[in-house]
Design a protein around this motif. Structure first.
Motif, mmCIF file in Angstrom:
data_model
loop_
_atom_site.group_PDB
_atom_site.id
_atom_site.type_symbol
_atom_site.label_atom_id
_atom_site.label_comp_id
_atom_site.label_asym_id
_atom_site.label_seq_id
_atom_site.Cartn_x
_atom_site.Cartn_y
_atom_site.Cartn_z
ATOM 1 N N THR A 42 -10.721 -13.107 -17.394
ATOM 2 C CA THR A 42 -9.509 -12.301 -17.516
ATOM 3 C C THR A 42 -9.683 -10.875 -17.018
ATOM 4 O O THR A 42 -8.724 -10.241 -16.630
ATOM 5 C CB THR A 42 -8.989 -12.245 -18.959
ATOM 6 O OG1 THR A 42 -10.029 -11.724 -19.778
ATOM 7 C CG2 THR A 42 -8.563 -13.596 -19.452
ATOM 8 N N THR A 43 -10.902 -10.367 -17.041
ATOM 9 C CA THR A 43 -11.041 -8.959 -16.683
ATOM 10 C C THR A 43 -11.343 -8.729 -15.212
ATOM 11 O O THR A 43 -11.268 -7.614 -14.741
ATOM 12 C CB THR A 43 -12.139 -8.268 -17.504
ATOM 13 O OG1 THR A 43 -13.354 -8.966 -17.293
ATOM 14 C CG2 THR A 43 -11.790 -8.267 -18.963
ATOM 15 N N TYR A 45 -9.844 -9.531 -12.388
ATOM 16 C CA TYR A 45 -8.791 -9.055 -11.498
ATOM 17 C C TYR A 45 -7.668 -8.361 -12.251
ATOM 18 O O TYR A 45 -6.518 -8.405 -11.855
ATOM 19 C CB TYR A 45 -8.259 -10.218 -10.653
ATOM 20 C CG TYR A 45 -9.275 -10.701 -9.648
ATOM 21 C CD1 TYR A 45 -9.702 -9.855 -8.623
ATOM 22 C CD2 TYR A 45 -9.825 -11.964 -9.735
ATOM 23 C CE1 TYR A 45 -10.639 -10.276 -7.705
ATOM 24 C CE2 TYR A 45 -10.773 -12.393 -8.809
ATOM 25 C CZ TYR A 45 -11.179 -11.545 -7.798
ATOM 26 O OH TYR A 45 -12.110 -11.953 -6.891
ATOM 27 N N LYS A 46 -8.017 -7.721 -13.401
ATOM 28 C CA LYS A 46 -6.998 -6.942 -14.122
ATOM 29 C C LYS A 46 -6.575 -5.770 -13.240
ATOM 30 O O LYS A 46 -7.388 -5.173 -12.544
ATOM 31 C CB LYS A 46 -7.587 -6.404 -15.433
ATOM 32 C CG LYS A 46 -7.509 -7.404 -16.583
ATOM 33 C CD LYS A 46 -6.322 -7.139 -17.506
ATOM 34 C CE LYS A 46 -6.047 -8.316 -18.418
ATOM 35 N NZ LYS A 46 -6.690 -8.187 -19.703
ATOM 36 N N GLN A 47 -5.289 -5.464 -13.309
ATOM 37 C CA GLN A 47 -4.732 -4.347 -12.548
ATOM 38 C C GLN A 47 -4.874 -4.517 -11.052
ATOM 39 O O GLN A 47 -5.038 -3.557 -10.312
ATOM 40 C CB GLN A 47 -5.366 -3.021 -12.975
ATOM 41 C CG GLN A 47 -4.745 -2.502 -14.261
ATOM 42 C CD GLN A 47 -4.880 -1.000 -14.427
ATOM 43 O OE1 GLN A 47 -5.409 -0.319 -13.562
ATOM 44 N NE2 GLN A 47 -4.378 -0.491 -15.524
ATOM 45 N N THR A 48 -4.848 -5.777 -10.584
ATOM 46 C CA THR A 48 -4.768 -5.991 -9.142
ATOM 47 C C THR A 48 -3.436 -6.672 -8.899
ATOM 48 O O THR A 48 -2.897 -7.324 -9.785
ATOM 49 C CB THR A 48 -5.899 -6.915 -8.636
ATOM 50 O OG1 THR A 48 -5.817 -8.151 -9.347
ATOM 51 C CG2 THR A 48 -7.260 -6.305 -8.835
ATOM 52 N N GLY A 51 -4.117 -10.570 -8.206
ATOM 53 C CA GLY A 51 -4.700 -11.285 -9.343
ATOM 54 C C GLY A 51 -5.614 -12.408 -8.899
ATOM 55 O O GLY A 51 -6.407 -12.240 -7.982
ATOM 56 N N PRO A 52 -5.474 -13.586 -9.532
ATOM 57 C CA PRO A 52 -6.388 -14.699 -9.221
ATOM 58 C C PRO A 52 -6.271 -15.171 -7.778
ATOM 59 O O PRO A 52 -7.119 -15.907 -7.307
ATOM 60 C CB PRO A 52 -5.945 -15.808 -10.177
ATOM 61 C CG PRO A 52 -5.044 -15.177 -11.162
ATOM 62 C CD PRO A 52 -4.510 -13.928 -10.574
ATOM 63 N N TRP A 54 -6.990 -13.608 -5.402
ATOM 64 C CA TRP A 54 -8.182 -13.109 -4.714
ATOM 65 C C TRP A 54 -9.242 -14.198 -4.583
ATOM 66 O O TRP A 54 -10.037 -14.186 -3.658
ATOM 67 C CB TRP A 54 -8.773 -11.907 -5.453
ATOM 68 C CG TRP A 54 -8.081 -10.649 -5.077
ATOM 69 C CD1 TRP A 54 -7.251 -9.910 -5.861
ATOM 70 C CD2 TRP A 54 -8.159 -9.968 -3.830
ATOM 71 N NE1 TRP A 54 -6.793 -8.819 -5.178
ATOM 72 C CE2 TRP A 54 -7.340 -8.825 -3.924
ATOM 73 C CE3 TRP A 54 -8.835 -10.217 -2.633
ATOM 74 C CZ2 TRP A 54 -7.181 -7.944 -2.875
ATOM 75 C CZ3 TRP A 54 -8.682 -9.328 -1.586
ATOM 76 C CH2 TRP A 54 -7.855 -8.209 -1.712
ATOM 77 N N GLU B 124 -10.711 -3.224 -20.589
ATOM 78 C CA GLU B 124 -9.516 -3.851 -20.033
ATOM 79 C C GLU B 124 -8.844 -4.824 -20.993
ATOM 80 O O GLU B 124 -7.719 -5.245 -20.773
ATOM 81 C CB GLU B 124 -9.863 -4.614 -18.741
ATOM 82 C CG GLU B 124 -10.359 -3.752 -17.605
ATOM 83 C CD GLU B 124 -9.250 -2.952 -16.943
ATOM 84 O OE1 GLU B 124 -8.082 -3.161 -17.289
ATOM 85 O OE2 GLU B 124 -9.573 -2.112 -16.083
#
Lengths: 286, 430
Positions: A42-43, A45-48, A51-52, A54, B124
């Motif tokens: 969960t962390t 790709y946070k704040q991208t 997201g997944p 990627w 986060e």
């Protein structure tokens, strides 16, 4: 009664015997492993924005690059397979292995903060790494499946000879994970003291890919020394078996696969023993 | 009562200096002697006692040596000692963060260690997710955390922010959340390292209350490291005093605290040259104290006797209205009193001045004290600048009067009465 070791539930000694890995304890902490897996996933790709997604961008760009360089310029054979399919299969497998290895080999250094404050079986961290990378591997495999179906059904129907050996796939993934974990914990145990190995590893991993049939099929290797050297690489058998089963090309060999399996078991044993030794005092050396 | 923990001959050897350079050669030598020649480890023999103020001959020191004591079930044991006495090392070994070099610890029951609050918090992730993560790291199962979740959130007082990533939290909220998780850990043996010294007053009270519940109500064994003698006294029934890696006292809390404060390791020296190690970090040192001495040779005074000091100050800039303030600390590291100097002097660049500095009739009760100094300008209302702060620069002792002179004073109990002899005047007016 008090000298009876059963009275005490925890005994802390300077050195434990080599094979005293507490498997029961590892099982007790399974919830922690699950929690670490969740955190890793969960962390990342946070704040991208993507997201997944990627997880898919990387293999796609890599495959395009390989098609251009190795397929286009160097004109390396792909055993008659469409290039995207051939490269994607290699990129997925290699990506999983190298990600696991790179992350696992930094276990002690990356987690020094937590390890310095609280005890839990340290082996939980590399195991959680290998499992959380599985999610990413799964997503990439989904992409591979889509590309495979497009070719199998529309582009060249019936020309990809998937066979019964494809059922070996779960075993292949376990072996890949086992090898990555084994090499990873071995390296992480050694890097706590000798940091040179950390620098060596990233270099070593990038070279290793070229010694594995990722961007070329085993059939293009004709030099007998090179062939022998490649057979010693425990990943060769796995990649070849995958390509043979799913895509119907390459050399399948039970011998190579058995070699990889034995290699993995021995590596894991050595790795776990060494890791177990280092974890007890690494805070003083890291 | 049953023994909960048994320390047997625990020792921990550390290598000083740069770990990593030359370790290979040491490793090879160690391997050669222990594995091939079957002789004891050459580096274990040359370890020295851990005294950080004295420069040693060996690269190896014993952070702990020959630690031998037992903890009964239900005991709350305080571990006290000065900085570097080996308290944290002992807790680290007990919580299995690092292994001892010699000896064995045997414990009965699950050990929960709390060397830090909020270990492994991920910025986060939300508060709720971090409760699960932190709880699991501390050894709770998921089911256990789910069962206590409401209680934990309630205790932390962060309910409103529980689904917000903790990177948006104030540092105080993080600490609250971390402690809330830890407080709901239910080990048979709890190991705590000074985490009580965090959070605001209200939260500290809550935390200490929780600790008391754990030890008294639930019969758990607690090992607690703290510098705060008041906390030690209110929580612990037994204490271990460590000094330079060895246990110097094991026993009842009252006696242990008394022992600890009496053996206050003072160097009653008449003349002290200030070294950088004694200074606060991060000051400009534009003007700095270079030495301080006591005029009286014995460094021992009567309670109402003036303490006359000579202080040398050196400046690299021009300062008008420079002043020197001092704070007196008791032997349990508690500040007792401070002055705000109204005697200013001018000092110009490159100049060195010597000041006679008299502490008038301090009125302190018998015991040992240390004096810290600050060199600066301005005062509390105009705004202060301190160029140099020197901690525990000089030590003195107030003489214990003979028991016949003034009984109340001679049997002074500083732990409950404080360090200042209060003078009062009383008369009957009706």
């Amino acid at each position: 009664m008090k000298n009876d070791d059963k009275y005490w539930s925890t005994v802390i000694k300077p050195k434990s015997s080599l094979f005293s890995v507490d498997w029961g304890e590892l099982w007790q902490y399974r919830d922690l492993a699950a929690m670490f897996v969740r955190r890793n996933i969960t962390t990342q790709y946070k704040q991208t924005v993507l997201g997944p997604l990627w997880y898919l961008v990387q293999p796609v760009l890599t495959v395009v690059m390989y098609m251009f360089v190795f397929g286009g310029i160097a004109k390396i054979s792909t055993d008659g397979l469409p290039q995207p399919l051939f490269y994607l299969s290699g990129v997925c497998l290699w990506g999983y292995f190298s990600d696991c290895l790179n992350r696992t080999s930094n276990t002690f250094v990356d987690n020094a903060g937590i390890f310095g404050k609280v005890y839990f079986p340290r082996l939980i961290v590399p195991i959680a790494n290998v499992i959380s990378n599985l999610v990413r591997f799964g997503i990439q495999l989904g992409l591979f499946l889509i590309v495979y179906l497009v070719y199998q059904l529309f582009v060249m129907p019936g020309q990809i000879h998937t066979n019964i050996y494809a059922l070996l796939f779960p075993l292949l993934v376990v072996m890949l994970a086992g090898l990555a974990l084994g090499f990873g914990i071995l390296f992480s145990s050694l890097t706590t003291k000798y940091r040179d190995l950390q620098l060596l590893l990233s270099f070593f991993v990038s070279l290793w890919m070229y010694a594995t049939p990722i961007i070329y099929p085993m059939s293009t290797v004709t030099n007998s020394y090179a062939k022998l050297a490649m057979s010693l690489n425990p990943l060769t058998g796995i990649v070849e078996a995958f390509r043979y089963g799913v895509l119907g090309v390459g050399n399948f060999s039970w011998g190579l696969l058995a070699y990889s399996f034995v290699f993995m078991v021995v590596l894991l044993l050595v790795g776990v023993v060494l890791f177990n030794r280092v974890q007890r005092s690494f805070m003083d050396t890291v | 009562m049953a023994t909960a923990i048994e320390f047997e001959n625990i020792g921990k050897l550390y290598r000083l200096g740069l770990v990593g350079t030359g370790t290979l050669s040491h490793d090879l030598k160690r391997w050669w002697t222990t594995s091939i020649r079957r002789q004891p480890d050459p580096y274990l023999r040359i370890g020295e006692q851990n005294d950080r103020s004295v420069r040693g001959q060996s690269d190896y020191v014993w952070a702990l040596k020959d630690i031998d004591f037992k903890v009964e079930q239900g005991d709350v044991v305080g571990i006290i000692g000065r900085n570097g006495a080996g308290k944290s090392t002992l807790l680290k070994i007990l919580s299995r963060v690092t292994a001892p070099t010699t000896g064995t610890i045997r414990a009965r029951g699950r050990i929960g260690s709390l060397l830090e609050v909020g270990t492994g918090f991920h910025p986060e992730m939300t508060g709720r997710e971090n409760i699960y993560l932190n709880g699991a790291i501390l050894g709770m199962t998921k089911e256990e955390i789910t069962r206590k979740l409401d209680e934990i959130i309630d205790f932390s007082g962060c309910e409103r922010y529980i689904d917000t990533p903790v990177k948006r939290y104030s540092s105080g909220m993080m600490v609250r959340l971390g402690f809330a998780v830890a407080a709901h850990l239910d080990p048979e043996i709890l190991v705590v390292d000074e985490v009580l010294a965090v959070g605001d007053a209200e939260f500290q009270k809550k935390a200490i209350g929780k600790m008391q519940d754990i030890s008294k109500g639930e019969g758990r064994t607690v090992l607690l490291v703290s510098h705060n003698m008041a906390n030690i006294r209110s929580l612990c029934n037994r204490c271990v005093v460590l000094d330079k890696g060895v246990t110097t006292f094991v026993g009842d809390t009252g006696e242990a605290v008394a022992y600890y404060t009496q053996t206050f390791n003072i160097v009653k020296s008449q003349h002290v040259v200030v070294t950088d190690a004694m200074r606060d970090m991060g000051r400009t040192m534009a003007a700095k104290m270079i030495s301080v001495s006591q005029v009286k040779e014995s460094c021992t005074y009567a309670s109402d006797e003036d303490i006359v000091l000579r202080i040398k100050i050196e400046s690299s800039i021009n300062i008008s209205e420079c002043r020197v303030n001092c704070t007196i600390d008791s032997s349990s590291d508690t500040p007792i009193c401070t002055n705000s100097s109204v005697n200013f002097f001018d000092i110009s660049a490159g100049e060195t001045k010597e000041i006679e500095y008299t502490i008038l009739n301090p009125g302190l009760t018998w015991g040992k004290y240390s004096v810290s100094f600050s060199v600066g300008t301005g005062n509390m209302t105009t705004g202060e600048t301190n160029f140099d702060v020197v901690r525990n620069a000089i030590f003195f002792e107030i003489d214990r009067p003979s028991a016949t002179s003034n009984t109340a004073y001679a049997k002074w109990n500083a732990d409950s009465w404080g360090n200042i002899y209060l003078h009062t005047k009383q008369k009957i007016i009706s």
